[in-house]
Design a protein around this motif. Structure first.
Motif, PDB file in Angstrom:
ATOM      1  N   TRP A   1       0.836  -1.209   0.000  1.00  0.00           N
ATOM      2  CA  TRP A   1       0.000   0.000   0.000  1.00  0.00           C
ATOM      3  C   TRP A   1       0.863   1.249   0.000  1.00  0.00           C
ATOM      4  O   TRP A   1       0.620   2.190  -0.762  1.00  0.00           O
TER       5      TRP A   1
ATOM      6  N   ASN B   1       3.787   1.757  -1.125  1.00  0.00           N
ATOM      7  CA  ASN B   1       4.534   1.942  -2.370  1.00  0.00           C
ATOM      8  C   ASN B   1       3.632   2.158  -3.580  1.00  0.00           C
ATOM      9  O   ASN B   1       4.113   2.524  -4.654  1.00  0.00           O
ATOM     10  N   ALA B   2       2.339   1.940  -3.408  1.00  0.00           N
ATOM     11  CA  ALA B   2       1.429   1.939  -4.565  1.00  0.00           C
ATOM     12  C   ALA B   2       1.092   3.325  -5.073  1.00  0.00           C
ATOM     13  O   ALA B   2       0.722   3.484  -6.246  1.00  0.00           O
ATOM     14  N   ASP B   3       1.189   4.342  -4.224  1.00  0.00           N
ATOM     15  CA  ASP B   3       0.716   5.678  -4.590  1.00  0.00           C
ATOM     16  C   ASP B   3       1.515   6.708  -3.798  1.00  0.00           C
ATOM     17  O   ASP B   3       1.674   6.555  -2.581  1.00  0.00           O
ATOM     18  N   PRO B   4       2.021   7.761  -4.449  1.00  0.00           N
ATOM     19  CA  PRO B   4       2.752   8.804  -3.719  1.00  0.00           C
ATOM     20  C   PRO B   4       1.934   9.407  -2.574  1.00  0.00           C
ATOM     21  O   PRO B   4       2.503   9.816  -1.554  1.00  0.00           O
ATOM     22  N   ALA B   5       0.616   9.435  -2.735  1.00  0.00           N
ATOM     23  CA  ALA B   5      -0.222   9.964  -1.660  1.00  0.00           C
ATOM     24  C   ALA B   5      -0.174   9.066  -0.437  1.00  0.00           C
ATOM     25  O   ALA B   5      -0.223   9.547   0.702  1.00  0.00           O
ATOM     26  N   HIS B   6      -0.075   7.769  -0.670  1.00  0.00           N
ATOM     27  CA  HIS B   6       0.048   6.833   0.452  1.00  0.00           C
ATOM     28  C   HIS B   6       1.396   7.020   1.153  1.00  0.00           C
ATOM     29  O   HIS B   6       1.467   7.029   2.388  1.00  0.00           O
ATOM     30  N   THR B   7       2.452   7.175   0.354  1.00  0.00           N
ATOM     31  CA  THR B   7       3.783   7.398   0.929  1.00  0.00           C
ATOM     32  C   THR B   7       3.777   8.654   1.780  1.00  0.00           C
ATOM     33  O   THR B   7       4.339   8.682   2.882  1.00  0.00           O
TER      34      THR B   7
END
Length: 319
Positions: free
Chosen positions: A232, A234-240
């Motif tokens: 999760w 790594n899947a989306d810059p927003a998640h990071t």
């Protein structure tokens, strides 16, 4: 037939009840694992209890596992590999990978040092029995720089960073978040761990926890949830970014540095594999050559019983 069904249901309910009553004691470092799992929302509806213990370095995590005060711990490879030489009652049950760009030899931006060859006659800060020492010496050996032409100061990662900034050492071999912090202040990379050292991290269980059926199930479930959390993140810059903000708030760190670190690291979790064991053997052999550990067969430290619980590591995480 009915009797067999009832017995099966009873046994299943008994196992579920035992799991619900189980507490898994987990050794984390500076809230990193706990934060990513909470940010990803993978700790909802746990069928067991989690008791988090926070540490600031890997060695005390390894020692806590050794004495049985932890069921599970997350740490770099060297401390458990050192304990493995002593026959410690621990097993590596999962492998963590991150970008090897985050393990590096650094110099100040205005330094006259432009290559590893330029380290002759200079002072390098390293930490014994760590990625730092393994990287620095492996890099010098590959570059053909005699070790006795370099002066070494043995400093932990934080002190090494301060020493570089203050000019009391010419270079440091270090890891994240110190690499990102130094680069944001203009430091340059002479070399990274890429093609030099494995720089693996491990999920390690106590043998006592593995021998407990309920805790064994809980460990398998925890590993699956941790893998989902890392995927999760790594899947989306927003998640990071969400993960970085949560971690920075909890640790009072710089959120921008955390975000840059996490985005580069792209940490992932996977099962024990023959390749991971072979890389661990390389590390054991290196430190045995330095006289810091007695050489041994590293495979005895690994347990691959959760291989069906974890998806293989992505190729990009195995750089």
């Amino acid at each position: 037939m009915l009797r067999k069904t009832l017995v099966g249901l009873t046994l299943g309910l008994l196992a579920a009840t035992q799991t619900l009553a189980t507490t898994l004691v987990v050794g984390d470092q500076s809230y990193n694992t706990r934060t990513v799992m909470e940010a990803a929302g993978v700790l909802d509806d746990l069928p067991y209890q989690l008791d988090w213990k926070q540490f600031t370095a890997g060695s005390p995590v390894a020692e806590a596992l050794n004495v049985g005060s932890l069921d599970l711990g997350l740490l770099g490879d060297a401390p458990p590999l050192f304990l493995g030489a002593l026959g410690a009652p621990i097993k590596v049950v999962g492998i963590s990978r991150q970008s090897l760009d985050g393990v590096a030899v650094l110099v100040l931006g205005d330094s006259s040092i432009r290559s590893l060859a330029d380290l002759q006659g200079k002072t390098v800060a390293i930490w014994k029995g760590s990625w730092s020492q393994q990287l620095a010496l492996s890099a010098l050996d590959r570059a053909g720089v005699p070790r006795d032409r370099v002066s070494f100061r043995y400093l932990n990662a934080l002190d090494a960073s301060h020493a570089l900034e203050g000019g009391s050492v010419d270079a440091i071999a270090t890891w994240e978040p110190y690499v990102t912090q130094a680069q944001r202040h203009g430091a340059r990379v002479l070399t990274t761990a890429e093609d030099l050292i494995p720089a693996q991290s491990f999920v390690v269980a106590s043998q006592r926890a593995l021998d407990d059926a309920a805790k064994h199930r809980a460990i398998g479930d925890f590993l699956q949830r941790l893998q989902r959390a890392r995927t999760w993140a790594n899947a989306d810059p927003a998640h990071t970014a969400r993960y970085a903000r949560a971690w920075a708030e909890r640790t009072r760190a710089d959120a921008a540095i955390a975000q840059a670190w996490f985005a580069r690291a792209r940490t992932s979790i996977g099962p024990v594999t023959p390749a991971a064991i072979a890389q661990a053997q390389r590390t054991v052999d290196f430190f045995a050559g330095e006289g810091l550990v007695k050489g041994y067969d590293a495979s005895r430290l690994f347990y691959d019983g959760f291989g069906t619980s974890l998806a293989p590591l992505a190729q990009t995480a195995q750089r």
